[in-house]
Design an enzyme around this catalytic site. Sequence first.
Site, PDB file in Angstrom:
ATOM      1  N   ALA A 196       0.860  -1.182   0.000  1.00 25.84           N
ATOM      2  CA  ALA A 196       0.000   0.000   0.000  1.00 25.84           C
ATOM      3  C   ALA A 196       0.898   1.234   0.000  1.00 25.84           C
ATOM      4  CB  ALA A 196      -0.880  -0.009   1.240  1.00 25.84           C
ATOM      5  N   GLY A 230       0.583  -5.075   0.803  1.00 30.64           N
ATOM      6  CA  GLY A 230      -0.583  -5.173  -0.080  1.00 30.64           C
ATOM      7  C   GLY A 230      -0.255  -5.832  -1.413  1.00 30.64           C
ATOM      8  N   GLU A 258      -0.513  -9.384  -0.719  1.00 30.03           N
ATOM      9  CA  GLU A 258      -1.936  -9.683  -0.493  1.00 30.03           C
ATOM     10  C   GLU A 258      -2.710  -9.756  -1.812  1.00 30.03           C
ATOM     11  OE1 GLU A 258      -2.093  -6.443   2.357  1.00 30.03           O
ATOM     12  OE2 GLU A 258      -2.822  -7.826   3.888  1.00 30.03           O
ATOM     13  N   GLU A 287       4.370  -4.987   7.219  1.00 33.30           N
ATOM     14  CA  GLU A 287       3.591  -3.909   7.848  1.00 33.30           C
ATOM     15  C   GLU A 287       3.990  -3.656   9.291  1.00 33.30           C
ATOM     16  OE1 GLU A 287       2.326  -6.404   6.042  1.00 33.30           O
ATOM     17  OE2 GLU A 287       0.802  -5.634   4.660  1.00 33.30           O
TER      18      GLU A 287
HETATM   19  N1  CAA Z   1       4.597   3.293  -0.549  1.00 37.06           N
HETATM   20  C1  CAA Z   1       5.005   4.451  -1.096  1.00 37.06           C
HETATM   21  N2  CAA Z   1       6.150   4.587  -1.768  1.00 37.06           N
HETATM   22  C2  CAA Z   1       6.945   3.515  -1.884  1.00 37.06           C
HETATM   23  C3  CAA Z   1       6.592   2.265  -1.319  1.00 37.06           C
HETATM   24  C4  CAA Z   1       5.346   2.168  -0.645  1.00 37.06           C
HETATM   25  N3  CAA Z   1       4.896   1.018  -0.131  1.00 37.06           N
HETATM   26  N4  CAA Z   1       7.576   1.381  -1.565  1.00 37.06           N
HETATM   27  C5  CAA Z   1       8.515   2.049  -2.275  1.00 37.06           C
HETATM   28  N5  CAA Z   1       8.139   3.333  -2.454  1.00 37.06           N
HETATM   29  C6  CAA Z   1       8.859   4.391  -3.141  1.00 37.06           C
HETATM   30  C7  CAA Z   1       9.999   4.932  -2.280  1.00 37.06           C
HETATM   31  O1  CAA Z   1       9.517   5.889  -1.364  1.00 37.06           O
HETATM   32  C8  CAA Z   1      10.892   5.521  -3.348  1.00 37.06           C
HETATM   33  O2  CAA Z   1      10.362   6.761  -3.743  1.00 37.06           O
HETATM   34  P1  CAA Z   1      11.331   8.075  -3.835  1.00 37.06           P
HETATM   35  O3  CAA Z   1      12.284   7.729  -4.952  1.00 37.06           O
HETATM   36  O4  CAA Z   1      10.387   9.149  -4.169  1.00 37.06           O
HETATM   37  O5  CAA Z   1      12.007   8.188  -2.520  1.00 37.06           O
HETATM   38  C9  CAA Z   1      10.735   4.568  -4.516  1.00 37.06           C
HETATM   39  O6  CAA Z   1       9.506   3.869  -4.292  1.00 37.06           O
HETATM   40  C10 CAA Z   1      11.836   3.531  -4.613  1.00 37.06           C
HETATM   41  O7  CAA Z   1      11.924   2.879  -3.348  1.00 37.06           O
HETATM   42  P2  CAA Z   1      13.308   2.722  -2.541  1.00 37.06           P
HETATM   43  O8  CAA Z   1      14.217   3.862  -2.825  1.00 37.06           O
HETATM   44  O9  CAA Z   1      12.954   2.474  -1.114  1.00 37.06           O
HETATM   45  O10 CAA Z   1      13.873   1.404  -3.238  1.00 37.06           O
HETATM   46  P3  CAA Z   1      14.822   0.287  -2.583  1.00 37.06           P
HETATM   47  O11 CAA Z   1      15.220  -0.586  -3.731  1.00 37.06           O
HETATM   48  O12 CAA Z   1      15.903   0.926  -1.781  1.00 37.06           O
HETATM   49  O13 CAA Z   1      13.895  -0.527  -1.566  1.00 37.06           O
HETATM   50  C11 CAA Z   1      11.878  -1.685  -0.889  1.00 37.06           C
HETATM   51  C12 CAA Z   1      12.813  -1.268  -2.064  1.00 37.06           C
HETATM   52  C13 CAA Z   1      12.627  -2.673   0.007  1.00 37.06           C
HETATM   53  C14 CAA Z   1      10.673  -2.357  -1.518  1.00 37.06           C
HETATM   54  C15 CAA Z   1      11.498  -0.422  -0.084  1.00 37.06           C
HETATM   55  O14 CAA Z   1      11.018   0.555  -0.974  1.00 37.06           O
HETATM   56  C16 CAA Z   1      10.415  -0.687   0.933  1.00 37.06           C
HETATM   57  O15 CAA Z   1      10.699  -1.218   1.986  1.00 37.06           O
HETATM   58  N6  CAA Z   1       9.156  -0.270   0.621  1.00 37.06           N
HETATM   59  C17 CAA Z   1       8.052  -0.378   1.560  1.00 37.06           C
HETATM   60  C18 CAA Z   1       7.567  -1.807   1.696  1.00 37.06           C
HETATM   61  C19 CAA Z   1       6.440  -1.887   2.692  1.00 37.06           C
HETATM   62  O16 CAA Z   1       6.589  -1.570   3.867  1.00 37.06           O
HETATM   63  N7  CAA Z   1       5.257  -2.332   2.227  1.00 37.06           N
HETATM   64  C20 CAA Z   1       4.095  -2.468   3.080  1.00 37.06           C
HETATM   65  C21 CAA Z   1       3.233  -1.246   2.994  1.00 37.06           C
HETATM   66  S1  CAA Z   1       1.883  -1.275   4.158  1.00 37.06           S
HETATM   67  C22 CAA Z   1       0.688  -2.222   3.442  1.00 37.06           C
HETATM   68  O17 CAA Z   1       0.855  -2.748   2.373  1.00 37.06           O
HETATM   69  C23 CAA Z   1      -0.604  -2.346   4.231  1.00 37.06           C
HETATM   70  C24 CAA Z   1      -1.536  -3.400   3.734  1.00 37.06           C
HETATM   71  O18 CAA Z   1      -1.549  -4.483   4.233  1.00 37.06           O
HETATM   72  C25 CAA Z   1      -2.487  -3.119   2.676  1.00 37.06           C
END
Ligand code: CAA
Length: 257
Positions: free
Chosen positions: A65, A108, A111, A131
């Site tokens: 998400a 998500g 999911e 999460e």
């Molecule tokens: N939401 C918003 N933006 C996201 C994102 C997310 N879930 N995941 C990645 N991005 C964005 C980053 O902010 C970044 O944007 P900017 O360039 O503007 O800073 C861009 O995508 C590239 O990401 P990274 O620079 O972080 O890339 P990386 O290769 O270093 O890392 C990653 C990749 C490990 C996937 C890391 O981005 C990450 O940990 N993302 C979040 C993963 C996460 O926590 N997901 C769960 C979300 S909560 C959820 O999903 C609730 C539910 O159950 C529905």
Amino acid sequence: MGYENILVHVDGRIGVVTLNRPKALNALNSALIAELNRALDGFETDDGISTIILTGSDRAFAAGADIKEMQGLSFPGTYTGDFITSWERLSRFRKPVIAAVAGYALGGGCELAMMCDILLAADNARFGQPEIQLGIIPGAGGSQRLTRAVGKAKSMEMCLTGRTLSASEADMYGLVSRVVPLADLMTEAMKVADTIANLSLPSVMMAKESVNRSFETTLGEGIRFERRLFQSLFASDDQKEGMAAFVEKRSPNFNNR
Ligand code: CAA
């Protein structure tokens, strides 16, 4: 009306939806989910479509998400607005859905993939429910579908620590249908979709409904449900064609595709 966060195209009887927010690793915001649901509504009622493929990019199926969109949310707005419930549209789609997952399938993203029926993983795929690292828990069925797929011990470790699984671990634990080389992912997904698209759609849809029923009911009720669907298919001309083709040693040519 066009789409800004997904790409949609049709190949024969197969609909292909590609999640397309590359700069955000396909993070799932409300606009993307609304577009996905609109595409699903269209494919659901389109008699020319038998099955769909849901995919992302080589780097990310979806990284979860959209955290930047969620950051400002608060309770009770999440409750009164029933946040995330609209995501469940995919799980109510009645035709088969093949997930073609490469790269990150997190939160998500994992999911959504688990809501699909056949899950093909590229060898670079990573699955996880991180999460907990954000101070929340999975909200689109992750704690439930993951546990049913991989069991309590694996699911607990993933949900409580955020540990991600490699494609081969996901395969070993039964989360995915199979793993294929990244370069072959879409070819393999199209092959599976094409196989299904040439079968009898009512029997395909009933098979999907019957397997899904096993998650909702007791064994006895599930078996009775299956038996009624099985019996009803003897009223279809496709059953006549399928069995005649076997006896006559030729390929079936189903009417209802
Ligand atoms: N939401 C918003 N933006 C996201 C994102 C997310 N879930 N995941 C990645 N991005 C964005 C980053 O902010 C970044 O944007 P900017 O360039 O503007 O800073 C861009 O995508 C590239 O990401 P990274 O620079 O972080 O890339 P990386 O290769 O270093 O890392 C990653 C990749 C490990 C996937 C890391 O981005 C990450 O940990 N993302 C979040 C993963 C996460 O926590 N997901 C769960 C979300 S909560 C959820 O999903 C609730 C539910 O159950 C529905």
